[in-house]
Design a protein around this motif. Sequence first.
Motif, PDB file in Angstrom:
ATOM      1  N   MET A   1      45.982  27.627   2.986  1.00 16.71           N
ATOM      2  CA  MET A   1      47.470  27.279   2.276  1.00 16.71           C
ATOM      3  C   MET A   1      47.869  26.145   3.450  1.00 16.71           C
ATOM      4  O   MET A   1      47.733  26.203   4.568  1.00 16.71           O
ATOM      5  N   ASN A   2      48.473  24.786   2.772  1.00 15.10           N
ATOM      6  CA  ASN A   2      48.756  23.923   3.745  1.00 15.10           C
ATOM      7  C   ASN A   2      50.277  24.306   4.562  1.00 15.10           C
ATOM      8  O   ASN A   2      51.017  24.863   3.836  1.00 15.10           O
ATOM      9  N   MET A   3      49.966  23.901   5.777  1.00 16.02           N
ATOM     10  CA  MET A   3      51.430  24.193   6.578  1.00 16.02           C
ATOM     11  C   MET A   3      52.698  23.628   6.056  1.00 16.02           C
ATOM     12  O   MET A   3      53.865  23.894   6.016  1.00 16.02           O
ATOM     13  N   TRP A   4      52.440  22.299   5.276  1.00 17.54           N
ATOM     14  CA  TRP A   4      53.502  21.383   5.020  1.00 17.54           C
ATOM     15  C   TRP A   4      53.246  20.671   3.743  1.00 17.54           C
ATOM     16  O   TRP A   4      51.960  19.884   3.855  1.00 17.54           O
ATOM     17  N   ASP A   5      53.947  20.727   2.804  1.00 20.01           N
ATOM     18  CA  ASP A   5      53.577  20.151   1.617  1.00 20.01           C
ATOM     19  C   ASP A   5      54.531  19.122   1.021  1.00 20.01           C
ATOM     20  O   ASP A   5      55.843  19.489   0.829  1.00 20.01           O
ATOM     21  N   TRP A   6      54.307  17.839   1.188  1.00 21.08           N
ATOM     22  CA  TRP A   6      55.349  16.835   0.928  1.00 21.08           C
ATOM     23  C   TRP A   6      55.799  16.794  -0.603  1.00 21.08           C
ATOM     24  O   TRP A   6      56.882  16.492  -0.784  1.00 21.08           O
ATOM     25  N   SER A   7      54.791  17.086  -1.268  1.00 21.09           N
ATOM     26  CA  SER A   7      55.644  17.217  -2.985  1.00 21.09           C
ATOM     27  C   SER A   7      56.581  18.021  -3.010  1.00 21.09           C
ATOM     28  O   SER A   7      57.420  18.301  -3.836  1.00 21.09           O
ATOM     29  N   TYR A   8      56.273  19.445  -2.344  1.00 20.80           N
ATOM     30  CA  TYR A   8      57.348  20.492  -2.508  1.00 20.80           C
ATOM     31  C   TYR A   8      58.409  20.307  -1.680  1.00 20.80           C
ATOM     32  O   TYR A   8      59.572  20.485  -2.229  1.00 20.80           O
ATOM     33  N   VAL A   9      58.534  19.344  -0.704  1.00 25.34           N
ATOM     34  CA  VAL A   9      59.608  18.790   0.071  1.00 25.34           C
ATOM     35  C   VAL A   9      60.418  17.877  -1.151  1.00 25.34           C
ATOM     36  O   VAL A   9      61.665  18.123  -1.219  1.00 25.34           O
ATOM     37  N   TRP A  10      59.919  17.085  -1.700  1.00 29.14           N
ATOM     38  CA  TRP A  10      60.362  16.065  -2.535  1.00 29.14           C
ATOM     39  C   TRP A  10      61.169  17.076  -3.712  1.00 29.14           C
ATOM     40  O   TRP A  10      62.314  16.729  -4.387  1.00 29.14           O
ATOM     41  N   GLU A  11      60.635  18.211  -4.207  1.00 29.46           N
ATOM     42  CA  GLU A  11      61.301  18.869  -5.210  1.00 29.46           C
ATOM     43  C   GLU A  11      62.283  19.718  -4.783  1.00 29.46           C
ATOM     44  O   GLU A  11      63.190  19.948  -5.584  1.00 29.46           O
ATOM     45  N   ALA A  12      62.511  20.039  -3.518  1.00 29.40           N
ATOM     46  CA  ALA A  12      63.379  20.766  -2.749  1.00 29.40           C
ATOM     47  C   ALA A  12      64.394  20.087  -2.440  1.00 29.40           C
ATOM     48  O   ALA A  12      65.997  20.516  -2.515  1.00 29.40           O
ATOM     49  N   LEU A  13      64.491  18.725  -2.384  1.00 26.94           N
ATOM     50  CA  LEU A  13      65.562  17.690  -1.899  1.00 26.94           C
ATOM     51  C   LEU A  13      66.705  17.979  -2.838  1.00 26.94           C
ATOM     52  O   LEU A  13      67.915  17.992  -2.157  1.00 26.94           O
ATOM     53  N   PRO A  14      66.657  17.894  -4.104  1.00 27.98           N
ATOM     54  CA  PRO A  14      67.920  17.670  -4.866  1.00 27.98           C
ATOM     55  C   PRO A  14      68.710  19.198  -4.535  1.00 27.98           C
ATOM     56  O   PRO A  14      69.972  19.121  -4.662  1.00 27.98           O
ATOM     57  N   TYR A  15      68.113  20.365  -4.472  1.00 24.95           N
ATOM     58  CA  TYR A  15      68.526  21.521  -4.403  1.00 24.95           C
ATOM     59  C   TYR A  15      69.476  21.528  -3.003  1.00 24.95           C
ATOM     60  O   TYR A  15      70.507  21.899  -2.834  1.00 24.95           O
TER      61      TYR A  15
END
Length: 222
Positions: A1-15
């Motif tokens: 598993m990647n330690m950091w996922d930028w696509s996941y970061v962008w998904e979390a930003l609005p929340y």
Amino acid sequence: MNMWDWSYVWEALPYLYRGAMVTVQATVLAFAIALVLGLVFALIRQSPNRYVSTAMAEIVEFIRSTPLLLQLFFVYYVGPQFGIVIPAWTAGIGMLGIHYAAYCSEVYRAGILAVEEGQWEACIALNLSRARTWRAIILPQAIPPVVPALGNYFIGMFKETPILAAIAILEMLQQAKNFGAEHYRYIEPIIMAGFFFLVFSLVASAIVQSVSVWLNRRYHLQ
């Protein structure tokens, strides 16, 4: 598993953004209450009536000596049993403000007591009213030196806003936790929330320092 996922970061930003707005609004509103109410507490503490002054001192000590979480629970969960129903947002902001008002009052009082006795005597000699003495002479000298201490409480309040999640207010950290729970991955949202707390605290600290320098220069020149 990647330690950091930028696509996941962008998904979390609005929340996290929604949570950050709640956090900032709660901090600003609660601190406004703390500043005003804290000054009221401090002025009452300086009342020439010994009974009024003592009663205010006991109230302040009681607020400072009991946990904020307990106060929050009592108002939000126990209050309805006595017919007092307060919305979560109002209860959270109100209790955060009142709790820190007790601390701010002691900061104000320290500034007031630091004003030289001769200032009071001069006001009496000039026959200034008590209200004018406070407004024009005492408070302009008492408040500027205590701005850094008040600023520390502002930053402390900001970092304590996650306690509002206890009464279902979705501030930033709670949004990060909820988003992480939905996706079974916490590292990005929690680190992002922590980074925001850090940046906001550093910026607020710089602003407080600038305001303190400006106030001291202004009243020194006067």
